[in-house]
Design a protein around this motif. Structure first.
Motif, PDB file in Angstrom:
ATOM      1  N   MET A   1      -3.198   0.418  -8.734  1.00  0.00           N
ATOM      2  CA  MET A   1      -3.877   1.566  -8.304  1.00  0.00           C
ATOM      3  C   MET A   1      -4.072   2.717  -9.477  1.00  0.00           C
ATOM      4  N   PRO A   2      -5.103   3.292  -9.288  1.00  0.00           N
ATOM      5  CA  PRO A   2      -5.097   4.461 -10.411  1.00  0.00           C
ATOM      6  C   PRO A   2      -4.487   5.687  -9.949  1.00  0.00           C
ATOM      7  N   ASN A   3      -3.996   6.356 -11.117  1.00  0.00           N
ATOM      8  CA  ASN A   3      -3.346   7.464 -11.073  1.00  0.00           C
ATOM      9  C   ASN A   3      -3.830   8.692 -11.661  1.00  0.00           C
TER      10      ASN A   3
ATOM     11  N   LEU B  61       0.697   2.116   2.199  1.00  0.00           N
ATOM     12  CA  LEU B  61      -0.599   2.265   3.140  1.00  0.00           C
ATOM     13  C   LEU B  61      -1.148   0.631   3.070  1.00  0.00           C
ATOM     14  N   TRP B  62      -1.583   0.328   4.495  1.00  0.00           N
ATOM     15  CA  TRP B  62      -2.039  -1.171   4.653  1.00  0.00           C
ATOM     16  C   TRP B  62      -3.602  -0.910   4.960  1.00  0.00           C
ATOM     17  N   ILE B  63      -4.184  -1.590   4.368  1.00  0.00           N
ATOM     18  CA  ILE B  63      -5.839  -1.704   4.520  1.00  0.00           C
ATOM     19  C   ILE B  63      -6.002  -3.209   5.003  1.00  0.00           C
ATOM     20  N   ASP B  64      -6.759  -3.223   6.078  1.00  0.00           N
ATOM     21  CA  ASP B  64      -7.251  -4.610   6.394  1.00  0.00           C
ATOM     22  C   ASP B  64      -7.951  -5.385   5.299  1.00  0.00           C
ATOM     23  N   GLY B  65      -7.504  -6.761   5.128  1.00  0.00           N
ATOM     24  CA  GLY B  65      -8.289  -7.213   4.101  1.00  0.00           C
ATOM     25  C   GLY B  65      -7.806  -7.001   2.732  1.00  0.00           C
ATOM     26  N   GLU B  66      -6.914  -6.165   2.426  1.00  0.00           N
ATOM     27  CA  GLU B  66      -6.515  -5.568   1.146  1.00  0.00           C
ATOM     28  C   GLU B  66      -5.099  -5.745   1.043  1.00  0.00           C
ATOM     29  N   GLY B  67      -4.226  -5.608   2.237  1.00  0.00           N
ATOM     30  CA  GLY B  67      -2.867  -5.665   2.285  1.00  0.00           C
ATOM     31  C   GLY B  67      -2.322  -4.400   2.055  1.00  0.00           C
ATOM     32  N   GLU B  68      -0.894  -4.326   1.988  1.00  0.00           N
ATOM     33  CA  GLU B  68      -0.138  -2.898   1.871  1.00  0.00           C
ATOM     34  C   GLU B  68       0.006  -2.639   0.305  1.00  0.00           C
ATOM     35  N   ARG B  69       0.016  -1.535   0.104  1.00  0.00           N
ATOM     36  CA  ARG B  69       0.372  -0.933  -1.188  1.00  0.00           C
ATOM     37  C   ARG B  69       1.129   0.378  -1.328  1.00  0.00           C
ATOM     38  N   GLY B  74       0.199  11.163  -7.571  1.00  0.00           N
ATOM     39  CA  GLY B  74      -0.837  10.965  -8.492  1.00  0.00           C
ATOM     40  C   GLY B  74      -1.691   9.742  -7.985  1.00  0.00           C
ATOM     41  N   ASP B  75      -1.455   8.850  -7.263  1.00  0.00           N
ATOM     42  CA  ASP B  75      -1.950   7.734  -6.848  1.00  0.00           C
ATOM     43  C   ASP B  75      -3.221   7.991  -6.009  1.00  0.00           C
ATOM     44  N   TYR B  76      -4.252   7.454  -6.159  1.00  0.00           N
ATOM     45  CA  TYR B  76      -5.500   7.731  -5.395  1.00  0.00           C
ATOM     46  C   TYR B  76      -6.265   6.445  -5.113  1.00  0.00           C
ATOM     47  N   HIS B  82     -15.084   2.213   7.955  1.00  0.00           N
ATOM     48  CA  HIS B  82     -14.870   0.935   9.041  1.00  0.00           C
ATOM     49  C   HIS B  82     -13.768   0.104   8.492  1.00  0.00           C
ATOM     50  N   SER B  83     -12.971   0.449   7.448  1.00  0.00           N
ATOM     51  CA  SER B  83     -11.893  -0.097   7.014  1.00  0.00           C
ATOM     52  C   SER B  83     -10.484   0.047   7.829  1.00  0.00           C
ATOM     53  N   VAL B  84     -10.094  -0.755   8.470  1.00  0.00           N
ATOM     54  CA  VAL B  84      -8.966  -0.938   9.280  1.00  0.00           C
ATOM     55  C   VAL B  84      -7.864  -0.511   8.458  1.00  0.00           C
ATOM     56  N   HIS B  85      -6.936   0.669   8.806  1.00  0.00           N
ATOM     57  CA  HIS B  85      -6.166   1.031   7.935  1.00  0.00           C
ATOM     58  C   HIS B  85      -4.808   1.547   8.549  1.00  0.00           C
ATOM     59  N   ARG B  86      -3.663   1.483   8.227  1.00  0.00           N
ATOM     60  CA  ARG B  86      -2.727   2.252   8.642  1.00  0.00           C
ATOM     61  C   ARG B  86      -1.735   2.766   7.526  1.00  0.00           C
ATOM     62  N   VAL B  87      -1.046   3.827   7.904  1.00  0.00           N
ATOM     63  CA  VAL B  87       0.273   4.399   6.856  1.00  0.00           C
ATOM     64  C   VAL B  87       1.178   3.690   7.572  1.00  0.00           C
ATOM     65  N   THR B  88       1.918   2.929   6.736  1.00  0.00           N
ATOM     66  CA  THR B  88       2.981   2.242   7.238  1.00  0.00           C
ATOM     67  C   THR B  88       4.394   3.099   7.179  1.00  0.00           C
ATOM     68  N   LYS B  89       4.594   3.739   5.948  1.00  0.00           N
ATOM     69  CA  LYS B  89       5.623   4.537   6.120  1.00  0.00           C
ATOM     70  C   LYS B  89       5.434   5.880   5.126  1.00  0.00           C
ATOM     71  N   THR B  90       6.190   6.744   5.312  1.00  0.00           N
ATOM     72  CA  THR B  90       6.139   7.852   4.409  1.00  0.00           C
ATOM     73  C   THR B  90       7.318   8.332   4.158  1.00  0.00           C
ATOM     74  N   ALA B  91       7.711   8.946   2.930  1.00  0.00           N
ATOM     75  CA  ALA B  91       9.058   9.538   2.806  1.00  0.00           C
ATOM     76  C   ALA B  91       9.916  10.219   3.758  1.00  0.00           C
ATOM     77  N   THR B  92      11.129   9.992   3.894  1.00  0.00           N
ATOM     78  CA  THR B  92      11.888  10.528   4.995  1.00  0.00           C
ATOM     79  C   THR B  92      12.907  11.598   4.288  1.00  0.00           C
ATOM     80  N   ASN B  93      12.768  11.706   3.028  1.00  0.00           N
ATOM     81  CA  ASN B  93      13.666  12.920   2.463  1.00  0.00           C
ATOM     82  C   ASN B  93      12.861  14.151   1.955  1.00  0.00           C
ATOM     83  N   GLY B  94      11.960  14.390   2.429  1.00  0.00           N
ATOM     84  CA  GLY B  94      11.066  15.446   2.143  1.00  0.00           C
ATOM     85  C   GLY B  94       9.630  15.176   2.436  1.00  0.00           C
ATOM     86  N   PRO B  95       8.809  16.383   2.431  1.00  0.00           N
ATOM     87  CA  PRO B  95       7.521  16.434   2.881  1.00  0.00           C
ATOM     88  C   PRO B  95       6.630  15.391   1.788  1.00  0.00           C
TER      89      PRO B  95
END
Lengths: 104, 104
Positions: A1-3, B61-69, B74-76, B82-95
């Motif tokens: 993934m680009p950064n 982040l999981w995107i249907d057809g692309e998998g989870e990453r 800095g990552d973008y 129309h891409s079905v997607h989910r945030v599967t987790k976010t950090a629990t030790n800070g925002p």
């Protein structure tokens, strides 16, 4: 993934402008500065609004009619179309990274 | 000057969405997560492209057809319409702070 923070140019004579995404009406750009500033006799004067977010380093920005202000990481502002403006300085101890959104 | 990293909410039950700028065809938004994820039974499915940049914390982040990453600062990436997607987790030790550009 680009950064956004990868491949940051160092010791370059000019600022680096890299287009990240372009769509009808909008363009996302990364700008990397290394101590450069906008020449006094060649300020920016754009026909479109530009939203800028400073993410690394530091800079000072002068906007005609608004004065000069210092920017650090996380600072953002809108530079309205036709506002004459200059980057008066950028950090000299490492790259300054900006995200710019051009509404054209 | 406003700063993207000021007034970061902590210990909030839901993610916080804050509009920074809205223009015809485009909307800039700050998203702050604190350990939240998208419910399995309610993934996102948007009719417009969205460009996201993670700036603080971490997420997956999981995107249907692309998998989870995994995403770090800095990552973008572009999430196509129309891409079905989910945030599967976010950090629990800070925002975790995201910048999202919606092309609508």
């Amino acid at each position: 993934m680009p950064n956004l923070f990868e491949n940051l140019p160092l010791h370059i004579p000019e600022e680096e402008f890299k287009e990240l995404l372009s769509r009808p009406g909008v363009r996302i750009e990364r700008i990397v500065s290394n101590g450069q500033s906008t020449p006094l006799d060649a300020p920016y004067h754009q026909a479109h609004d530009e939203w800028v977010l400073l993410l690394r380093g530091s800079a000072s920005l002068w906007i005609d009619g608004e004065g000069e202000r210092d920017l650090g990481p996380g600072d953002y502002l809108l530079i309205p179309a036709h506002s004459v403006h200059r980057v008066t300085k950028t950090a000299t101890n490492g790259p300054t990274v900006w995200l710019a959104i051009h509404f054209r």
